[in-house]
Motif scaffolding. Sequence first.
Motif, PDB file in Angstrom:
ATOM      1  N   LEU A 175      12.120   0.176  -8.218  1.00 32.72           N
ATOM      2  CA  LEU A 175      12.383   1.514  -8.737  1.00 32.72           C
ATOM      3  C   LEU A 175      11.704   2.579  -7.881  1.00 32.72           C
ATOM      4  O   LEU A 175      12.266   3.672  -7.666  1.00 32.72           O
ATOM      5  CB  LEU A 175      11.905   1.617 -10.179  1.00 32.72           C
ATOM      6  N   MET A 176      10.503   2.255  -7.404  1.00 30.74           N
ATOM      7  CA  MET A 176       9.808   3.209  -6.539  1.00 30.74           C
ATOM      8  C   MET A 176      10.581   3.433  -5.238  1.00 30.74           C
ATOM      9  O   MET A 176      10.705   4.567  -4.761  1.00 30.74           O
ATOM     10  CB  MET A 176       8.395   2.692  -6.242  1.00 30.74           C
ATOM     11  N   ILE A 177      11.088   2.325  -4.684  1.00 26.17           N
ATOM     12  CA  ILE A 177      11.857   2.455  -3.433  1.00 26.17           C
ATOM     13  C   ILE A 177      13.140   3.245  -3.674  1.00 26.17           C
ATOM     14  O   ILE A 177      13.521   4.119  -2.880  1.00 26.17           O
ATOM     15  CB  ILE A 177      12.167   1.062  -2.871  1.00 26.17           C
ATOM     16  N   LEU A 178      13.825   2.931  -4.766  1.00 23.19           N
ATOM     17  CA  LEU A 178      15.037   3.691  -5.090  1.00 23.19           C
ATOM     18  C   LEU A 178      14.707   5.160  -5.344  1.00 23.19           C
ATOM     19  O   LEU A 178      15.513   6.055  -5.027  1.00 23.19           O
ATOM     20  CB  LEU A 178      15.703   3.079  -6.317  1.00 23.19           C
ATOM     21  N   ALA A 179      13.513   5.367  -5.918  1.00 24.45           N
ATOM     22  CA  ALA A 179      13.120   6.754  -6.181  1.00 24.45           C
ATOM     23  C   ALA A 179      12.948   7.548  -4.900  1.00 24.45           C
ATOM     24  O   ALA A 179      13.259   8.753  -4.852  1.00 24.45           O
ATOM     25  CB  ALA A 179      11.827   6.779  -6.990  1.00 24.45           C
ATOM     26  N   MET A 231      10.765   8.810   5.488  1.00 25.09           N
ATOM     27  CA  MET A 231      11.179   8.040   4.326  1.00 25.09           C
ATOM     28  C   MET A 231      11.000   6.542   4.558  1.00 25.09           C
ATOM     29  O   MET A 231      10.578   5.814   3.662  1.00 25.09           O
ATOM     30  CB  MET A 231      12.639   8.358   3.982  1.00 25.09           C
ATOM     31  N   LYS A 232      11.317   6.044   5.773  1.00 25.80           N
ATOM     32  CA  LYS A 232      11.123   4.634   6.084  1.00 25.80           C
ATOM     33  C   LYS A 232       9.654   4.253   5.973  1.00 25.80           C
ATOM     34  O   LYS A 232       9.316   3.158   5.514  1.00 25.80           O
ATOM     35  CB  LYS A 232      11.653   4.331   7.480  1.00 25.80           C
ATOM     36  N   ARG A 233       8.784   5.174   6.404  1.00 22.35           N
ATOM     37  CA  ARG A 233       7.341   4.897   6.310  1.00 22.35           C
ATOM     38  C   ARG A 233       6.925   4.742   4.851  1.00 22.35           C
ATOM     39  O   ARG A 233       6.139   3.847   4.501  1.00 22.35           O
ATOM     40  CB  ARG A 233       6.566   6.027   6.972  1.00 22.35           C
ATOM     41  N   ASP A 234       7.438   5.616   3.986  1.00 25.80           N
ATOM     42  CA  ASP A 234       7.118   5.517   2.563  1.00 25.80           C
ATOM     43  C   ASP A 234       7.604   4.189   1.978  1.00 25.80           C
ATOM     44  O   ASP A 234       6.931   3.571   1.140  1.00 25.80           O
ATOM     45  CB  ASP A 234       7.754   6.676   1.803  1.00 25.80           C
ATOM     46  N   ILE A 235       8.815   3.758   2.420  1.00 31.23           N
ATOM     47  CA  ILE A 235       9.352   2.491   1.927  1.00 31.23           C
ATOM     48  C   ILE A 235       8.470   1.324   2.375  1.00 31.23           C
ATOM     49  O   ILE A 235       8.176   0.409   1.607  1.00 31.23           O
ATOM     50  CB  ILE A 235      10.805   2.304   2.407  1.00 31.23           C
ATOM     51  N   ARG A 236       8.042   1.346   3.663  1.00 29.35           N
ATOM     52  CA  ARG A 236       7.170   0.274   4.157  1.00 29.35           C
ATOM     53  C   ARG A 236       5.861   0.237   3.383  1.00 29.35           C
ATOM     54  O   ARG A 236       5.342  -0.835   3.047  1.00 29.35           O
ATOM     55  CB  ARG A 236       6.910   0.459   5.654  1.00 29.35           C
ATOM     56  N   LEU A 237       5.301   1.409   3.096  1.00 29.58           N
ATOM     57  CA  LEU A 237       4.055   1.456   2.317  1.00 29.58           C
ATOM     58  C   LEU A 237       4.265   0.907   0.909  1.00 29.58           C
ATOM     59  O   LEU A 237       3.406   0.197   0.357  1.00 29.58           O
ATOM     60  CB  LEU A 237       3.535   2.897   2.254  1.00 29.58           C
ATOM     61  N   ALA A 238       5.422   1.250   0.325  1.00 33.62           N
ATOM     62  CA  ALA A 238       5.712   0.750  -1.021  1.00 33.62           C
ATOM     63  C   ALA A 238       5.848  -0.768  -1.025  1.00 33.62           C
ATOM     64  O   ALA A 238       5.345  -1.462  -1.934  1.00 33.62           O
ATOM     65  CB  ALA A 238       6.988   1.401  -1.554  1.00 33.62           C
ATOM     66  N   VAL A 239       6.544  -1.315  -0.009  1.00 33.27           N
ATOM     67  CA  VAL A 239       6.691  -2.769   0.094  1.00 33.27           C
ATOM     68  C   VAL A 239       5.327  -3.426   0.296  1.00 33.27           C
ATOM     69  O   VAL A 239       5.026  -4.484  -0.302  1.00 33.27           O
ATOM     70  CB  VAL A 239       7.657  -3.124   1.239  1.00 33.27           C
ATOM     71  N   LEU A 240       4.474  -2.829   1.138  1.00 39.05           N
ATOM     72  CA  LEU A 240       3.134  -3.385   1.370  1.00 39.05           C
ATOM     73  C   LEU A 240       2.319  -3.387   0.075  1.00 39.05           C
ATOM     74  O   LEU A 240       1.659  -4.381  -0.255  1.00 39.05           O
ATOM     75  CB  LEU A 240       2.423  -2.558   2.450  1.00 39.05           C
ATOM     76  N   LEU A 241       2.378  -2.265  -0.642  1.00 43.00           N
ATOM     77  CA  LEU A 241       1.644  -2.179  -1.904  1.00 43.00           C
ATOM     78  C   LEU A 241       2.167  -3.213  -2.899  1.00 43.00           C
ATOM     79  O   LEU A 241       1.382  -3.885  -3.596  1.00 43.00           O
ATOM     80  CB  LEU A 241       1.787  -0.769  -2.482  1.00 43.00           C
ATOM     81  N   LEU A 242       3.472  -3.378  -2.986  1.00 38.65           N
ATOM     82  CA  LEU A 242       4.075  -4.363  -3.883  1.00 38.65           C
ATOM     83  C   LEU A 242       3.622  -5.773  -3.539  1.00 38.65           C
ATOM     84  O   LEU A 242       3.300  -6.576  -4.421  1.00 38.65           O
ATOM     85  CB  LEU A 242       5.595  -4.253  -3.803  1.00 38.65           C
TER      86      LEU A 242
END
Length: 507
Positions: A302-306, A1-12
């Motif tokens: 919202l993606m991170i919260l999701a 899950m942390k990896r997904d959050i890091r990817l989301a932050v990078l994409l943002l």
Amino acid sequence: MKRDIRLAVLLLSIISLTVAAATAWELWAARERTLAKAYTHNLNLTQALDTYVEGIITQSSMLLLGLAERLEADGSGPAQLERLRQLAQRQQSLLSQLDGIVVYDANGAWLMSSNGNAPPGTSGADRSFFIHHRDTPSTDAYIGEPIRSRSTGKWVITVSRRYNHPDGSFAGVISVTLGVENFLQLFGKIDIGRHGAIGVTTVNGQVLVRYPFRQSDMGRVLSRSPIFSGYLDHAQVGTATFNSSLDGIERIYAFRKNERYPLVTTVALGKDEALAAWRADALRTVGIAFGLLMVIVIIGCLMILAIQRRIRTEALLVGAREDLLKANRQLEVLASRDPLTGLQNRRSFDDHLAAELRRAHREQAPLSLLLIDVDYFKRFNDTYGHPAGDDCLRSIGQLLTDRVRRPGDLTARYGGEELAVILPSTDSAGAQAVAEQILQRLWQSNLTHVGSPFGRVTASIGIATLPAGSGASATALIGAADQALYRAKADGRNRLDSAPSLAAAEP
């Protein structure tokens, strides 16, 4: 899950940086386009003013040549001077720019003045133009520095010529004085903004006329100005941006050196004024970009919260997707409209014409195009200002909207003051009827235009029709309408012209 959050932050972060970079690039490009338009506008003005000043100097030089020939042939006796004075007065009435014509003898004494008798004891021996002719054997016309006329007290520019005795020795000088006020009246009619300036100088920087007028500028020499100290050494015509040596205001300059006379015409716009509209657009663009970035950040959150709360993710994502689709649909509608007139824009016009052309080929139906150009629109802007010009275009756009109502028809702003109407399933006669209605309605609108010979706003229309079964392209249809529009304008404007039938496709 942390990896997904890091990817989301990078994409943002990547998206935000991309939007910011794209916005910055567009703002810079828009600024450059605005400056380029200002440079072009100034260069066009310098060309017109240079031609105007050259014409006045040439007329003055021809007048001097005729008067000198009479003096040299007939002498300077009282009878001859009286005839010369009468001739000078007739010429002065024909040239409104002339302030006076004076003949001096070899000692500088006034022999004749077109404005009446010279004040007792008046002499021109101390004038720089007299000294120039006395010490220089050339009989060419000489443009002198601005001086105060001793007969009228006004600021004038002198154009003078030497005349000789039969043995070739110096006999005196003939001087034509041009009123500075006459130049200022013309320059004052040109919209150059609150901080704009127009100047006519000699090639060595001697100020002859400057608008807006300041007493302290008369007699000033601008030889240290960048235009005279650098630019004129490399080009006859050019543009530059720098702070004025007269008042310190940063201006956008265009300069043009006359090809016949040692004169330089300059037109300058205050840089802040030239960029005012761009700044307003830039603020709006930045606001939109900031709003978009905020939307992106919110969507990212919202993606991170999701990711953290999978149960609530689906509802949030579906809602965000619907909002985004709605925003995109609204943006598509806005992107197809011209913001000034409310008509379809050029992009929408091109897409619609391509679609209707395909349908006309498929259904073997006719297709007509009207190209409409507002007559003397530049004069309208010059007379009433660009806000009034925008109101005029909006009024004409509303007129087209009222007259062209079929669901398949399209009215668009083709560019500048040029509008277009696409008429599917309409033959040449039908298109001509629509064009005649538009011209009649525009004439009845009676939009005042003092710069037009018609006294009101009019338009010229070019009509081109693609007959049923023709395989001609969109380019051919537009080109034919454009040629018809050109003929309508060439034939006197406020009329329409139809292109010949487009029977076949282009080779």
